[in-house]
Write a protein that holds these residues in place. Structure first.
Motif, PDB file in Angstrom:
ATOM      1  N   LEU A 144       0.810  -1.209   0.000  1.00  0.00           N
ATOM      2  CA  LEU A 144       0.000   0.000   0.000  1.00  0.00           C
ATOM      3  C   LEU A 144       0.850   1.268   0.000  1.00  0.00           C
ATOM      4  O   LEU A 144       0.494   2.257  -0.648  1.00  0.00           O
ATOM      5  CB  LEU A 144      -0.930   0.009   1.224  1.00  0.00           C
ATOM      6  N   GLN A 145       1.955   1.249   0.746  1.00  0.00           N
ATOM      7  CA  GLN A 145       2.760   2.471   0.858  1.00  0.00           C
ATOM      8  C   GLN A 145       3.361   2.887  -0.481  1.00  0.00           C
ATOM      9  O   GLN A 145       3.640   4.069  -0.707  1.00  0.00           O
ATOM     10  CB  GLN A 145       3.872   2.263   1.883  1.00  0.00           C
ATOM     11  N   TRP A 146       3.526   1.948  -1.421  1.00  0.00           N
ATOM     12  CA  TRP A 146       4.056   2.271  -2.734  1.00  0.00           C
ATOM     13  C   TRP A 146       2.996   2.907  -3.632  1.00  0.00           C
ATOM     14  O   TRP A 146       3.335   3.621  -4.573  1.00  0.00           O
ATOM     15  CB  TRP A 146       4.594   1.016  -3.415  1.00  0.00           C
ATOM     16  N   ALA A 147       1.723   2.638  -3.343  1.00  0.00           N
ATOM     17  CA  ALA A 147       0.638   3.130  -4.184  1.00  0.00           C
ATOM     18  C   ALA A 147       0.067   4.460  -3.688  1.00  0.00           C
ATOM     19  O   ALA A 147      -0.769   5.064  -4.365  1.00  0.00           O
ATOM     20  CB  ALA A 147      -0.478   2.094  -4.254  1.00  0.00           C
ATOM     21  N   GLU A 148       0.505   4.900  -2.516  1.00  0.00           N
ATOM     22  CA  GLU A 148      -0.056   6.105  -1.926  1.00  0.00           C
ATOM     23  C   GLU A 148       0.858   7.301  -2.149  1.00  0.00           C
ATOM     24  O   GLU A 148       2.049   7.159  -2.424  1.00  0.00           O
ATOM     25  CB  GLU A 148      -0.279   5.888  -0.415  1.00  0.00           C
ATOM     26  N   ALA A 149       0.283   8.494  -2.018  1.00  0.00           N
ATOM     27  CA  ALA A 149       1.075   9.721  -2.082  1.00  0.00           C
ATOM     28  C   ALA A 149       1.915   9.835  -0.800  1.00  0.00           C
ATOM     29  O   ALA A 149       1.468   9.414   0.267  1.00  0.00           O
ATOM     30  CB  ALA A 149       0.152  10.930  -2.228  1.00  0.00           C
ATOM     31  N   PRO A 150       3.132  10.375  -0.883  1.00  0.00           N
ATOM     32  CA  PRO A 150       3.723  10.963  -2.095  1.00  0.00           C
ATOM     33  C   PRO A 150       4.528   9.977  -2.941  1.00  0.00           C
ATOM     34  O   PRO A 150       5.026  10.343  -3.988  1.00  0.00           O
ATOM     35  CB  PRO A 150       4.645  12.029  -1.511  1.00  0.00           C
ATOM     36  N   MET A 151       4.628   8.704  -2.469  1.00  0.00           N
ATOM     37  CA  MET A 151       5.541   7.786  -3.139  1.00  0.00           C
ATOM     38  C   MET A 151       5.158   7.525  -4.587  1.00  0.00           C
ATOM     39  O   MET A 151       6.015   7.494  -5.475  1.00  0.00           O
ATOM     40  CB  MET A 151       5.599   6.458  -2.373  1.00  0.00           C
ATOM     41  N   ILE A 152       3.882   7.349  -4.873  1.00  0.00           N
ATOM     42  CA  ILE A 152       3.500   7.075  -6.252  1.00  0.00           C
ATOM     43  C   ILE A 152       3.836   8.266  -7.145  1.00  0.00           C
ATOM     44  O   ILE A 152       4.174   8.103  -8.330  1.00  0.00           O
ATOM     45  CB  ILE A 152       1.996   6.724  -6.343  1.00  0.00           C
ATOM     46  N   GLY A 153       3.804   9.467  -6.588  1.00  0.00           N
ATOM     47  CA  GLY A 153       4.184  10.646  -7.361  1.00  0.00           C
ATOM     48  C   GLY A 153       5.661  10.634  -7.712  1.00  0.00           C
ATOM     49  O   GLY A 153       6.041  10.942  -8.850  1.00  0.00           O
ATOM     50  N   TYR A 154       6.506  10.270  -6.751  1.00  0.00           N
ATOM     51  CA  TYR A 154       7.940  10.173  -7.028  1.00  0.00           C
ATOM     52  C   TYR A 154       8.214   9.088  -8.064  1.00  0.00           C
ATOM     53  O   TYR A 154       9.065   9.235  -8.943  1.00  0.00           O
ATOM     54  CB  TYR A 154       8.706   9.860  -5.747  1.00  0.00           C
ATOM     55  N   THR A 155       7.484   7.985  -7.955  1.00  0.00           N
ATOM     56  CA  THR A 155       7.695   6.868  -8.879  1.00  0.00           C
ATOM     57  C   THR A 155       7.338   7.263 -10.304  1.00  0.00           C
ATOM     58  O   THR A 155       8.102   7.002 -11.243  1.00  0.00           O
ATOM     59  CB  THR A 155       6.856   5.660  -8.437  1.00  0.00           C
ATOM     60  N   LEU A 156       6.185   7.882 -10.475  1.00  0.00           N
ATOM     61  CA  LEU A 156       5.766   8.278 -11.822  1.00  0.00           C
ATOM     62  C   LEU A 156       6.649   9.384 -12.382  1.00  0.00           C
ATOM     63  O   LEU A 156       6.924   9.423 -13.593  1.00  0.00           O
ATOM     64  CB  LEU A 156       4.307   8.712 -11.801  1.00  0.00           C
ATOM     65  N   LYS A 157       7.129  10.262 -11.527  1.00  0.00           N
ATOM     66  CA  LYS A 157       8.049  11.300 -11.992  1.00  0.00           C
ATOM     67  C   LYS A 157       9.350  10.668 -12.488  1.00  0.00           C
ATOM     68  O   LYS A 157       9.895  11.076 -13.526  1.00  0.00           O
ATOM     69  CB  LYS A 157       8.337  12.293 -10.867  1.00  0.00           C
ATOM     70  N   ALA A 158       9.853   9.681 -11.754  1.00  0.00           N
ATOM     71  CA  ALA A 158      11.065   8.994 -12.189  1.00  0.00           C
ATOM     72  C   ALA A 158      10.839   8.276 -13.513  1.00  0.00           C
ATOM     73  O   ALA A 158      11.711   8.269 -14.394  1.00  0.00           O
ATOM     74  CB  ALA A 158      11.512   7.996 -11.113  1.00  0.00           C
ATOM     75  N   PHE A 159       9.674   7.687 -13.678  1.00  0.00           N
ATOM     76  CA  PHE A 159       9.368   6.984 -14.925  1.00  0.00           C
ATOM     77  C   PHE A 159       9.327   7.962 -16.094  1.00  0.00           C
ATOM     78  O   PHE A 159       9.932   7.709 -17.146  1.00  0.00           O
ATOM     79  CB  PHE A 159       8.027   6.265 -14.795  1.00  0.00           C
ATOM     80  N   ARG A 160       8.649   9.078 -15.921  1.00  0.00           N
ATOM     81  CA  ARG A 160       8.447  10.009 -17.042  1.00  0.00           C
ATOM     82  C   ARG A 160       9.671  10.888 -17.295  1.00  0.00           C
ATOM     83  O   ARG A 160      10.008  11.162 -18.452  1.00  0.00           O
ATOM     84  CB  ARG A 160       7.227  10.888 -16.755  1.00  0.00           C
ATOM     85  N   SER A 161      10.318  11.325 -16.214  1.00  0.00           N
ATOM     86  CA  SER A 161      11.395  12.293 -16.372  1.00  0.00           C
ATOM     87  C   SER A 161      12.782  11.659 -16.440  1.00  0.00           C
ATOM     88  O   SER A 161      13.744  12.332 -16.800  1.00  0.00           O
ATOM     89  CB  SER A 161      11.361  13.313 -15.222  1.00  0.00           C
ATOM     90  N   TRP A 162      12.889  10.389 -16.050  1.00  0.00           N
ATOM     91  CA  TRP A 162      14.174   9.696 -16.162  1.00  0.00           C
ATOM     92  C   TRP A 162      14.092   8.564 -17.191  1.00  0.00           C
ATOM     93  O   TRP A 162      14.750   8.608 -18.227  1.00  0.00           O
ATOM     94  CB  TRP A 162      14.618   9.137 -14.811  1.00  0.00           C
ATOM     95  N   PHE A 163      13.256   7.579 -16.936  1.00  0.00           N
ATOM     96  CA  PHE A 163      13.225   6.391 -17.790  1.00  0.00           C
ATOM     97  C   PHE A 163      12.900   6.725 -19.240  1.00  0.00           C
ATOM     98  O   PHE A 163      13.569   6.242 -20.166  1.00  0.00           O
ATOM     99  CB  PHE A 163      12.218   5.387 -17.247  1.00  0.00           C
TER     100      PHE A 163
END
Length: 343
Positions: A234-253
């Protein structure tokens, strides 16, 4: 497809040099570093991996004896000496202090021979984690960011002057923060704050955007059995972590060449996306890293108890679930990654 575990990842030239090191040959290492030149991010990565492999032999000393004026040989001696010092410290050997001093001298010697190279400064920063009580003045400087504790910020500055946003440098700071003789909760809080601070200003295409993901994986590792509950994801799917994850995907990967990405970074992003229920995005990362995989963070977040090969089992499960979700989704073309992180 069975995952392949290799420290070189998709770097075929590095893999060849590691193979030569295994049989005591240093010329491939010499030629590889000469070819790498002043490509600092690539040089940092290659010297770190080579140093880990060479630390168990005298191959670097043999190179230096044959070519005493070679700067690259001196830089590799610093890498090897630091790796030996870290291992000795972790194993609490009697020789740990002497090896630390030897490593420090090797790093300072290399720094004096080539002012532009970040590698000697990375070596000095790596040694900061040995100073668990922060007795050395350079390890307890005041941070410019008020939320961060005293630390080796001057060493980090020296590296940033040579290789701005060095991936290894910021991960070395994380290792320092975790190694201090402070309560585990305080160390983890500092790592989380540090990761979020770095992610707030890291430029597009920077692997530093993944630092909050590493911080949460470390928290899971420190929690041990507490993570193996039905709700650990659950902690991976909640804010703010999911925001950091998607930012890394879009802005890095989406802005890098996966062939030149750290296998560890790709694994941490794939795990975070999968755990955060972003399965189509996770499938893209799994596909980009194939056939390579890493033990972490899977070993720190698995929910298989003491089952043998638990980390690999979770990796295969996550990859299969992501692939199945991607097959069910409407077809979308793979994004173009126009930049090369090491060029």
């Amino acid at each position: 497809m069975e995952p392949v575990y290799h420290p070189a990842g998709a770097d075929d030239d590095l893999r060849a040099a590691l193979t030569a090191l295994k049989v005591g040959r240093w010329m491939a290492m010499r030629d590889l570093l000469a070819e790498t030149g002043a490509n600092w991010p690539l040089r940092n990565f290659r010297t770190q991996v080579l140093g880990i492999r060479a630390a168990g032999s005298d191959v670097t000393e043999a190179w230096l004896a044959e070519e005493p004026d070679s700067y690259n040989a001196h830089a590799m001696l610093a890498r090897v000496s630091v790796e030996r010092a870290l291992r000795s410290h972790q194993q609490q050997h009697d020789a740990a202090y002497d090896l630390e001093q030897r490593a420090r001298r090797a790093a300072l010697t290399a720094a004096g021979r080539e002012q532009r190279d970040p590698v000697p400064w990375l070596c000095l920063l790596a040694l900061a984690q040995v100073d668990e009580r922060t007795l050395r003045r350079e390890h307890r400087e005041r941070a410019a960011e008020p939320m961060l504790p005293p630390g080796p910020w001057g060493l980090l500055h020296e590296i940033n002057q040579r290789d701005p946003g060095s991936r290894e440098a910021y991960h070395r700071v994380v290792q320092f923060l975790l190694a201090r003789q402070v309560p585990t909760s305080a160390a983890l809080a500092d790592v989380i704050d540090f990761g979020r601070w770095v992610a707030s200003w890291a430029f597009e295409g920077s692997p530093l955007l993944l630092l909050p993901l590493y911080a949460l994986a470390e928290q899971c590792r420190r929690q041990g059995g507490q993570r193996r509950t039905a709700t650990w994801r659950l902690q991976w799917a909640e804010a703010p972590m999911i925001g950091y994850t998607l930012k890394a995907f879009r802005s890095w990967f989406l802005r890098t060449d996966p062939a030149r990405c750290s296998v560890s970074d790709l694994n941490h992003l794939a795990c975070a996306l999968w755990a955060g229920h972003k399965l189509e995005e996770a499938d893209a990362v799994f596909a980009a890293m194939a056939p390579y995989a890493g033990r972490e963070p899977w070993a720190s977040v698995h929910d298989y108890g003491s089952q043998p090969r638990a980390a690999e089992s979770l990796f295969l499960r996550a990859r299969a679930e992501a692939a199945a979700a991607a097959r069910r989704a409407p077809h979308r073309g793979r994004p173009v990654r126009p930049t090369h992180p090491f060029d």
